[in-house]
Design an enzyme around this catalytic site. Structure first.
Site, PDB file in Angstrom:
ATOM      1  N   TYR A  56     -10.868 -59.408  18.351  1.00  0.00           N
ATOM      2  CA  TYR A  56     -10.960 -60.624  19.338  1.00  0.00           C
ATOM      3  C   TYR A  56      -9.904 -61.679  18.747  1.00  0.00           C
ATOM      4  O   TYR A  56      -9.556 -62.445  19.805  1.00  0.00           O
ATOM      5  CB  TYR A  56     -12.212 -61.431  18.355  1.00  0.00           C
ATOM      6  CG  TYR A  56     -13.460 -60.533  18.564  1.00  0.00           C
ATOM      7  CD1 TYR A  56     -13.562 -59.277  19.483  1.00  0.00           C
ATOM      8  CD2 TYR A  56     -14.719 -61.145  18.156  1.00  0.00           C
ATOM      9  CE1 TYR A  56     -14.897 -58.574  19.496  1.00  0.00           C
ATOM     10  CE2 TYR A  56     -16.169 -60.569  18.202  1.00  0.00           C
ATOM     11  CZ  TYR A  56     -15.833 -59.203  18.811  1.00  0.00           C
ATOM     12  OH  TYR A  56     -17.208 -58.734  18.872  1.00  0.00           O
ATOM     13  N   LYS A 116     -23.203 -65.269  22.440  1.00  0.00           N
ATOM     14  CA  LYS A 116     -22.043 -66.015  22.415  1.00  0.00           C
ATOM     15  C   LYS A 116     -22.123 -67.566  23.148  1.00  0.00           C
ATOM     16  O   LYS A 116     -22.529 -67.404  24.311  1.00  0.00           O
ATOM     17  CB  LYS A 116     -20.737 -65.345  22.869  1.00  0.00           C
ATOM     18  CG  LYS A 116     -19.382 -66.133  22.706  1.00  0.00           C
ATOM     19  CD  LYS A 116     -19.113 -67.098  23.931  1.00  0.00           C
ATOM     20  CE  LYS A 116     -18.817 -66.411  25.045  1.00  0.00           C
ATOM     21  NZ  LYS A 116     -18.511 -67.649  26.193  1.00  0.00           N
ATOM     22  N   SER A 117     -21.930 -68.356  22.778  1.00  0.00           N
ATOM     23  CA  SER A 117     -21.948 -69.595  23.429  1.00  0.00           C
ATOM     24  C   SER A 117     -20.972 -70.916  22.620  1.00  0.00           C
ATOM     25  O   SER A 117     -21.344 -71.022  21.480  1.00  0.00           O
ATOM     26  CB  SER A 117     -23.357 -70.215  23.397  1.00  0.00           C
ATOM     27  OG  SER A 117     -23.218 -71.429  24.380  1.00  0.00           O
ATOM     28  N   LEU A 122     -27.805 -61.139  25.932  1.00  0.00           N
ATOM     29  CA  LEU A 122     -28.329 -61.849  27.091  1.00  0.00           C
ATOM     30  C   LEU A 122     -27.646 -60.863  28.376  1.00  0.00           C
ATOM     31  O   LEU A 122     -27.635 -61.704  29.441  1.00  0.00           O
ATOM     32  CB  LEU A 122     -27.888 -63.175  27.013  1.00  0.00           C
ATOM     33  CG  LEU A 122     -28.641 -63.906  25.842  1.00  0.00           C
ATOM     34  CD1 LEU A 122     -28.232 -65.478  25.920  1.00  0.00           C
ATOM     35  CD2 LEU A 122     -30.188 -63.944  26.062  1.00  0.00           C
ATOM     36  N   ASN A 172     -30.493 -71.134  21.694  1.00  0.00           N
ATOM     37  CA  ASN A 172     -30.275 -69.708  21.299  1.00  0.00           C
ATOM     38  C   ASN A 172     -30.762 -69.620  19.782  1.00  0.00           C
ATOM     39  O   ASN A 172     -31.407 -68.560  19.422  1.00  0.00           O
ATOM     40  CB  ASN A 172     -28.835 -69.279  21.290  1.00  0.00           C
ATOM     41  CG  ASN A 172     -28.513 -68.963  22.879  1.00  0.00           C
ATOM     42  OD1 ASN A 172     -29.350 -69.030  23.739  1.00  0.00           O
ATOM     43  ND2 ASN A 172     -27.028 -68.971  23.056  1.00  0.00           N
ATOM     44  N   ARG A 213     -26.754 -75.090  24.353  1.00  0.00           N
ATOM     45  CA  ARG A 213     -27.224 -73.587  24.582  1.00  0.00           C
ATOM     46  C   ARG A 213     -27.107 -72.932  22.909  1.00  0.00           C
ATOM     47  O   ARG A 213     -27.941 -72.089  22.751  1.00  0.00           O
ATOM     48  CB  ARG A 213     -26.107 -72.989  25.501  1.00  0.00           C
ATOM     49  CG  ARG A 213     -26.464 -73.221  26.892  1.00  0.00           C
ATOM     50  CD  ARG A 213     -25.861 -72.097  27.830  1.00  0.00           C
ATOM     51  NE  ARG A 213     -24.560 -71.988  27.765  1.00  0.00           N
ATOM     52  CZ  ARG A 213     -23.729 -72.782  28.481  1.00  0.00           C
ATOM     53  NH1 ARG A 213     -24.153 -73.712  29.255  1.00  0.00           N
ATOM     54  NH2 ARG A 213     -22.252 -72.690  28.272  1.00  0.00           N
TER      55      ARG A 213
END
Length: 279
Positions: free
Chosen positions: A55, A235-236, A194, A245, A241
């Site tokens: 990443y 991921k957010s 998601l 989550n 959010r």
């Protein structure tokens, strides 16, 4: 054990290490975006952060952790290493690189990111991961994107695989893969829980329970993962959010809800084939 109300918010690996069921996925965040998202997530209550060498954000994730002010012992930190390190000495070097980038002296969970079976060294990598557990460098190890054939090779070397992180969502349920996990005591961690397009979030099987229970469609899908016993790492970078989550421990889906979401399964394979794809 961490609890919210009467429900546990962690699951236990075979060696007794407990993993928070909801983690923060950090791909493809980098630089300040990653640091800010991690710091904010910790402030919002996250205690499980998921990153990877590939990443290219481990240093930014480490900065976000430091910026949050949290004590390292309160955080569960997962990272993954690339196929170039698939050897005994290579895994040690990968560990050294990751802890340096993250600014920590140990890892909670260290994963082989892709098996790369053509190279044929992923079993060696897993054996050295167990050695890292034995000497206290990491608390637990696992794999990612391993098919049952890859898992069998590792188990054939006398190792019990604690966790496999794979792509799972309502349309990519991977029933045979997950049945193998259940049959061998392997915890499933779902990445992209998601989905990527999010099309199924508007399906009546998801949107209906959301309206009925006063939750978002994303919360319904995350709850579906949890009730199937999976860790999920959405991921957010958005604070609202992130909070939503994480807020999935105060309601339950009934059997009809679960069956309807299960029925969204398309039989589609994961987006990337781990027999041929790797980094």
């Amino acid at each position: 054990m961490t609890c919210k109300g009467t429900e546990t918010t962690t699951t236990e690996l075979a060696n007794g290490v407990r993993v928070p069921l909801i983690g923060l996925g950090t791909w493809p965040l980098r630089g300040e975006d990653a640091a800010a998202a991690v710091s904010q997530a910790i402030s919002n209550g996250y205690r499980h952060i998921d990153t990877a060498e590939n990443y290219a954000n481990e240093s930014a994730v480490g900065e976000g952790i430091r910026r949050s002010g949290i004590d390292r012992s309160e955080l569960f930190l997962t990272t993954k290493f690339n196929t170039r390190w698939h050897s005994r000495s290579g895994v040690r070097e990968a560990f050294g690189n990751s802890v340096q980038q993250l600014g920590t002296d140990y890892l909670d969970l260290f994963l082989v990111h892709w098996p790369n079976p053509a190279q044929g060294r992923y079993v060696d990598a897993c054996e050295e991961l167990q050695n890292l557990v034995d000497d206290g460098s990491i608390r637990a190890w696992g794999v990612s994107n391993f098919k049952p054939s890859h898992l069998k090779a590792v188990q054939g070397a006398g190792l019990a695989v604690p966790l496999n992180q794979v792509q799972v969502d309502p349309e990519h349920g991977q029933p045979d893969q997950l049945a193998y996990h259940r049959g061998h005591g392997i915890v499933t961690a779902a990445y992209s829980p998601l989905g990527r397009s999010g099309g199924f979030l508007s399906h009546p099987a998801v949107d209906g329970p959301a309206k009925e229970l006063g939750k978002t469609p994303a919360q319904i899908v995350l709850r579906w993962h949890l009730q199937h016993g999976r860790v999920a790492v959405p991921k957010s970078a958005d604070s609202q959010r992130q909070q939503q989550n994480l807020d999935v421990f105060n309601f339950r889906l009934n059997q009809q809800h679960m069956a309807a979401i299960d029925a969204l399964e398309t039989g589609a394979a994961p987006r990337l084939d781990s027999d041929t794809y790797f980094h």
